[in-house]
Design an enzyme around this catalytic site. Sequence first.
Site, PDB file in Angstrom:
ATOM      1  N   LYS A 285     -18.163  -0.102  -3.242  1.00  0.00           N
ATOM      2  CA  LYS A 285     -17.793  -0.612  -2.050  1.00  0.00           C
ATOM      3  C   LYS A 285     -17.134   0.524  -1.266  1.00  0.00           C
ATOM      4  CE  LYS A 285     -16.614  -4.095   0.926  1.00  0.00           C
ATOM      5  NZ  LYS A 285     -17.380  -3.349   2.082  1.00  0.00           N
TER       6      LYS A 285
ATOM      7  N   LYS B  19      -8.534   2.914  -4.329  1.00  0.00           N
ATOM      8  CA  LYS B  19      -7.930   1.786  -3.569  1.00  0.00           C
ATOM      9  C   LYS B  19      -8.302   0.447  -4.056  1.00  0.00           C
ATOM     10  CE  LYS B  19      -8.775   4.012   1.069  1.00  0.00           C
ATOM     11  NZ  LYS B  19      -9.153   3.928   2.346  1.00  0.00           N
TER      12      LYS B  19
ATOM     13  N   LYS C 264     -19.097   5.386  -0.778  1.00  0.00           N
ATOM     14  CA  LYS C 264     -18.941   5.848   0.437  1.00  0.00           C
ATOM     15  C   LYS C 264     -20.121   6.509   1.052  1.00  0.00           C
ATOM     16  CE  LYS C 264     -15.537   6.484   3.310  1.00  0.00           C
ATOM     17  NZ  LYS C 264     -14.349   5.679   3.403  1.00  0.00           N
TER      18      LYS C 264
ATOM     19  N   THR D  46      -6.741  -2.623   8.549  1.00  0.00           N
ATOM     20  CA  THR D  46      -5.975  -1.575   8.384  1.00  0.00           C
ATOM     21  C   THR D  46      -4.585  -1.304   8.686  1.00  0.00           C
ATOM     22  OG1 THR D  46      -8.062  -0.450   8.102  1.00  0.00           O
ATOM     23  CG2 THR D  46      -6.403   1.129   7.922  1.00  0.00           C
TER      24      THR D  46
ATOM     25  N   ASN E  38      -7.925   3.472  15.963  1.00  0.00           N
ATOM     26  CA  ASN E  38      -8.010   2.256  15.577  1.00  0.00           C
ATOM     27  C   ASN E  38      -6.836   1.870  14.712  1.00  0.00           C
ATOM     28  OD1 ASN E  38      -8.442   0.099  12.953  1.00  0.00           O
ATOM     29  ND2 ASN E  38     -10.124  -0.601  14.386  1.00  0.00           N
TER      30      ASN E  38
ATOM     31  N   SER F 178     -12.275  -6.642   3.869  1.00  0.00           N
ATOM     32  CA  SER F 178     -13.639  -6.621   3.776  1.00  0.00           C
ATOM     33  C   SER F 178     -14.008  -7.561   2.490  1.00  0.00           C
ATOM     34  CB  SER F 178     -14.220  -5.013   3.407  1.00  0.00           C
ATOM     35  OG  SER F 178     -14.558  -4.367   4.550  1.00  0.00           O
TER      36      SER F 178
HETATM   37  N1  GLU Z   1     -13.720   2.645   5.381  1.00  0.00           N
HETATM   38  C1  GLU Z   1     -12.617   1.749   5.002  1.00  0.00           C
HETATM   39  C2  GLU Z   1     -11.989   2.405   3.824  1.00  0.00           C
HETATM   40  O1  GLU Z   1     -12.053   3.510   3.960  1.00  0.00           O
HETATM   41  C3  GLU Z   1     -12.955   0.277   4.611  1.00  0.00           C
HETATM   42  C4  GLU Z   1     -14.177   0.288   3.595  1.00  0.00           C
HETATM   43  C5  GLU Z   1     -14.610  -1.372   3.226  1.00  0.00           C
HETATM   44  O2  GLU Z   1     -14.120  -2.147   4.334  1.00  0.00           O
HETATM   45  O3  GLU Z   1     -15.248  -1.325   2.478  1.00  0.00           O
HETATM   46  O4  GLU Z   1     -11.091   1.941   3.297  1.00  0.00           O
END
Ligand code: GLU
Length: 426
Positions: free
Chosen positions: A82, A106, A118, A202, A233, A360
């Site tokens: 993810k 994360k 990613k 975030t 953001n 998410s």
């Molecule tokens: N792009 C965001 C991050 O780097 C969100 C990733 C997501 O929501 O899966 O954490």
Amino acid sequence: MVADKPTDTANEQNDKLDVLKSTQTVVKKALDKLGYPDEVYELMKEPVRMMTVRIPVRMDNDKIKIFTGYRAQHNDAVGPTKGGVRFHPNVSEKEVKALSIWMSLKAGIVDLPYGGGKGGIVCDPREMSFRELEGVSRGYVRAISQIVGPTKDIPAPDVFTNSQIMAWMMDEYSRIDEFNNPGFITGKPLVLGGSHGRETATAKGVTICIEEAAKKKGINVEGARVVVQGFGNAGSFLAKFMHDRGAKVIGISDAYGGLHDPDGLDIDYLLDRRDSFGTVTNLFKNTITNEELLELDCDILVPAAIENQITEDNAHNVKATIVVEAANGPTTLDATRILSERGILLVPDVLASSGGVTVSYFEWVQNNQGYYWTEDEVEEKLQKVIVKGFDNVYRTAETRRVDMRLAAYMVGVRKMAEASRFRGWI
Ligand code: GLU
């Protein structure tokens, strides 16, 4: 101008600023501390799967342009991978790889049933029309459709991508699948199965980390002096949340420079200016530089802009008691050591910015169930998840006597290493 031939020191300097190398360095340290053998690191230092795609798009001038895109899947032992997809001219294979490792960390830190992924497309969305952006978004999904899906790899927004782009991508995937498939992607508009609270997630996650860090340092957030670098953001929502919480936001900045008022800036007014003119600081006369902003006398410093902002050159001059990394990679490893030696509490990016992927995950759960939660429910659950992640990292830092970044990596890799072991991969 002819560039100087790089010397060894210049190479060393480049290595220090190389996000993939520095991520691998800390992953290795974390695995060593946890007592895992070398082959675990060999598996984790790179994504298990990396796809490069070429995307032909008919542009508004009727010519075909070929875009390059990537999707990295770091490790899928725990569950589907993810992570976001960024649209940016500087996207590179190396960056996407590093960012996929961060997503694994994360997910591990906030204990989500995912590995990290990613994606990125080399393009400049600021110079593209709506129709061209739709073409690139749909073309990317067609190109990677075999390796993504709600139980394989779930994309999301990232730098310069938003809910509209997620909607096009979801529609394209649903057409390929021949059924409506909202769980393929997160960060969608509410009407297409998005979740309440995703847009501000975030910044909410960063806010929760600030509250927890402030408790540890005996700082009352109400009245605390906060400096936020970056007004995008994450930075702008965060400045607003801090302001509403009674903190004094004494410094903010964007790409044009910074604003400073020791009595506190009027954040609502600045947000209004930003929304009307697209930028803020260039509307004012008495600005300071981004470098000066980082060295302001304050209690809480939040780098929420770009990488490599706090380095060995300025880490000694940081005056904050707490540094919370809302951006990805704003502090180099040398600077991490210096801040930690100076007793400054650093909340690392992989923990502080995990609010986005957490909501998410909530969105994906809601899509899978077809049952949707209220904003309060989302907030309450987010609070619990982030506080637990923070406590785990803080406790690990204390008991293992390591800095917060290494502690976060230790917590982040553990579940993935265990899952890989149980599966018989290592
Ligand atoms: N792009 C965001 C991050 O780097 C969100 C990733 C997501 O929501 O899966 O954490």
